[in-house]
Design an enzyme around this catalytic site. Structure first.
Site, short mmCIF file in Angstrom:
data_model
loop_
_atom_site.label_atom_id
_atom_site.label_comp_id
_atom_site.label_asym_id
_atom_site.label_seq_id
_atom_site.Cartn_x
_atom_site.Cartn_y
_atom_site.Cartn_z
N ASP B 103 8.61 51.02 -1.04
CA ASP B 103 8.81 51.75 -2.29
C ASP B 103 7.45 52.10 -2.89
OD1 ASP B 103 10.47 52.98 -4.10
OD2 ASP B 103 10.61 51.24 -5.41
N HIS B 110 5.51 57.75 -14.96
CA HIS B 110 6.16 56.43 -14.86
C HIS B 110 5.12 55.31 -14.82
CE1 HIS B 110 8.79 53.18 -13.61
NE2 HIS B 110 8.05 53.00 -12.54
N GLU B 174 16.17 52.62 -11.41
CA GLU B 174 15.02 53.51 -11.20
C GLU B 174 15.53 54.71 -10.40
OE1 GLU B 174 11.50 51.47 -9.72
OE2 GLU B 174 11.13 50.72 -11.75
N GLU B 176 15.04 57.64 -8.08
CA GLU B 176 14.03 57.98 -7.09
C GLU B 176 14.63 58.90 -6.03
OE1 GLU B 176 12.01 54.65 -5.38
OE2 GLU B 176 12.07 53.46 -7.23
N ASP B 208 16.66 52.21 -7.32
CA ASP B 208 15.95 50.95 -7.13
C ASP B 208 16.31 50.03 -8.31
OD1 ASP B 208 14.07 48.97 -6.57
OD2 ASP B 208 12.42 50.10 -7.48
N ARG B 212 14.26 43.55 -14.93
CA ARG B 212 12.92 43.60 -15.52
C ARG B 212 12.41 42.23 -15.95
NH1 ARG B 212 11.26 48.21 -13.41
NH2 ARG B 212 12.58 49.95 -14.03
N GLN B 215 11.37 40.43 -12.76
CA GLN B 215 10.17 41.11 -12.25
C GLN B 215 8.92 40.76 -13.05
OE1 GLN B 215 10.66 45.37 -12.37
NE2 GLN B 215 8.58 45.79 -11.64
N LYS B 228 13.82 43.00 -7.51
CA LYS B 228 14.23 44.23 -6.83
C LYS B 228 15.12 43.96 -5.62
CE LYS B 228 11.00 47.01 -8.87
NZ LYS B 228 11.24 48.34 -9.44
N THR B 232 19.42 47.90 -3.50
CA THR B 232 18.89 49.26 -3.61
C THR B 232 20.01 50.17 -3.10
OG1 THR B 232 16.67 48.44 -3.12
CG2 THR B 232 17.04 50.81 -2.86
N GLU B 334 11.88 52.74 -19.62
CA GLU B 334 11.10 53.79 -20.30
C GLU B 334 11.93 54.51 -21.36
OE1 GLU B 334 8.61 56.08 -17.13
OE2 GLU B 334 10.17 54.96 -16.10
#
Lengths: 388, 388
Positions: B103, B110, B174, B176, B208, B212, B215, B228, B232, B334
């Site tokens: 990844d 970002h 996420e 992607e 993904d 948080r 992480q 993570k 996925t 975000e």
């Protein structure tokens, strides 16, 4: 069979590998003394005619116990001569197909040394380190068997006026053990430390070749990538966890803090294993696995506690094995203290690897009864960088 | 075939997937409008009777071109009715077996946003970020197809008096794109950016999923792992790079600094693709892939420049797609600015995911001629944490 009483490949060991007899297809064998026993021939089971251990490993723990007992019975008598090959006359292959590969960082001495070298102005151990076995995923597709040459990787490193590209100038080793998952677990079924021996089939020596200059420039904030992904080497013999059970010892730490309950071990899975590291023939270190802070059972419990599945062929490395003494460090980064204190190798001052250098690991487990179980050799030579 | 002129699955797209017709075994199909064309039936080739795209992908670029032309010829006429299935009546599977998964972190917006949130006292972009596409390896064994439920992961997070263990309280997405390697490369044969379309077969939407809290506690110094590795998700349709060639656009940056030569592109591989993110049915963001700093061709060049091989089935994610505008951000981290500015979703203030929430991505590429190429949907629902 006639075996010397002190053979590191006696009936208490019986490591599995994949070999080609002269001109033949790769198949599963067990090392006994200086012979390889062809299991498809000796046991008449086609699962051993496969070119990888995966199919056998996936049959699960009860089957591992049964096959081990049958091999021990064979070795107690005389195995059929047609099933035996001198180990020096066969080609050894990568013993299993790698599914996912994870590398941990489980030696307190190594993590502290690297912290001092990479982050000299900060506490060497980060706040999370004693609470969880820190690890990251590595590249499964570049795992090679012992004897495969390692081409010096190219990449970016920090220069005085921005990054420069070229062959790594700080190519290093990391002496580790690797653990091979035989029987996986589906999603959302974590493997507790007590279940470790029912899921992990065996252990190998592992060399996590590392380009320190590439790694130092790339690793923030998402961890190592190209500094490691060019090559990881493993030994050809997988020592069964059923054999290593006899080498279990308590872990040296974990009293302050005590790990969270999901990491608690009822039977300790510290292991009394010593690795020797030879650089161009000269022994330069004896990393002691018995000094590792986190056990392989805790590593797997951590890997799966978030609901991640595990598969047959998953491989996880312990991280560099370093003990408290200077001569027990498992990387040249540490042995040369970041290149500042060269080692003397065959009379010459040396820091990182030069083209043509050969590094050989050997490993020995010692059981409670004093038996020695050999891991055999993990051998790798550095080849010059590709011309670009 | 009779297709609406504005169909996102017209003859310029032709994405590949793996489907089961009613009661049948998984096999390769191509989406045309609202139909799935069974390629084993339509082309009479057993490589499409496989339950994954890998065997076909491994046949290489020339074969991809040939098969695409044959499908376009079929679609121009009337494909045999026996080879067509309504897409709503088939089951869609993970379209390829994943080899290694990497990844990246290729959106400047970002990376800057996350830097501000995770490291508020430092420069948001780290010094290496504009010199190389930062990335890390993830877990290949936990990649799931659209529609698979995502069980809320458990793990360690930072507490006031040391870490606590439990279900993640900051579960995030996420948005992607993922790129699928069709034809790999052996060790020490890097893939230059110009060679990208000969090696990468196609692209998927990728979620993904990220815890948080887990992480933030675990990620130093070796990067994300359990935050993570639980799941996925990817979309079931692989949009061919042969189709996306028409959506190529220049990258928005890379003038200061200019990338090192091994990352230089002669043909630009920026892509005019927009993703929409719906949270419980409400659109909350439109992340624009056209704003990505690094191209997928540069990502693969970087991945292999150190000598690492690539394999059929390797998957690499772009990293979260975020544009400069608040409504273009591809993660709830975000969009809610670290949970401090809740979004209003169906009239309620929301920050991170709650059990039962559903997130749906859709993607559309726009070609230079104005054609729209659909990626279809990537759908996932959050299931409650496992009871431990």
């Amino acid at each position: 069979m006639n075996l010397p009483a002190d053979s590191p490949f006696g009936p208490e060991n019986l490591p599995y590998g994949v070999f080609s007899p002269d001109g033949g297809a790769p198949r599963v064998g067990v090392r006994i003394g200086d012979q390889v026993l062809d299991l498809a021939v000796a046991l008449g089971d086609e699962v051993f005619a496969e070119p990888a251990l995966n199919a056998f490993m996936a049959q699960g723990y009860d089957r591992w116990v049964e096959v081990r007992r049958r091999i021990q019975d064979l070795v107690a008598g005389e195995p059929p001569a047609a099933a035996l090959h001198p180990v020096g006359e066969v080609v050894l292959h990568l013993p299993f197909e790698v599914a996912d590969y994870v590398d941990f960082y489980a030696s307190e001495h190594h993590a502290s040394n690297v912290g001092r070298l990479f982050r000299p102005d900060a506490e060497p151990l980060l706040p999370n380190w004693k609470h969880l076995p820190v690890g990251y995923h590595g590249r499964a597709g570049t795992i090679y068997v012992s004897g495969t040459g390692v081409v010096r990787p190219c990449g970016q490193r920090k220069g005085p006026d921005g990054p420069v590209f070229g062959p790594s100038t700080r190519l290093d080793i990391e002496a580790e053990l690797g653990f091979v998952v035989g029987a996986g677990t589906p999603a959302n079924s974590p493997i507790s430390p007590a279940e470790f021996p029912r899921h992990v089939f065996g252990a190998v020596l592992l060399n996590d070749w590392s380009a320190r200059d590439i790694q130092a420039w790339e690793y923030v904030p998402l961890g190592p990538n190209l500094g490691k992904s060019f090559a990881t080497s493993v030994s050809p013999w997988v020592v069964p966890i059923l054999a290593l059970d006899g080498a279990r010892i308590p872990l040296p730490g974990q009293t302050d803090p005590v790990p969270l309950p999901y990491l608690a071990e009822s039977r300790p899975w510290g292991l009394d294993i010593e690795v020797t590291v030879r650089w161009n023939g000269q022994e330069v270190a004896r990393p002691p696995f018995r000094e590792m802070y986190w056990s392989p059972a805790q590593m797997l419990a951590h890997l799966t506690v978030n609901g991640a599945s595990a598969r047959t062929g998953d491989l996880y490395g312990s991280g560099t094995i370093s003990g408290p003494e200077p001569a027990e460090r498992g990387s040249f980064l540490e042995l040369s203290w970041g290149g500042r204190n060269p080692l003397t190798v065959n009379g010459e001052p040396r820091t990182f690897l030069e083209d043509g250098d050969e590094v050989v690991f050997e490993g020995t487990a010692t059981t409670a009864s004093g038996a020695k179980l050999g891991f055999g050799e993990l051998r790798g030579r550095v080849l010059p960088a590709r011309q670009s």
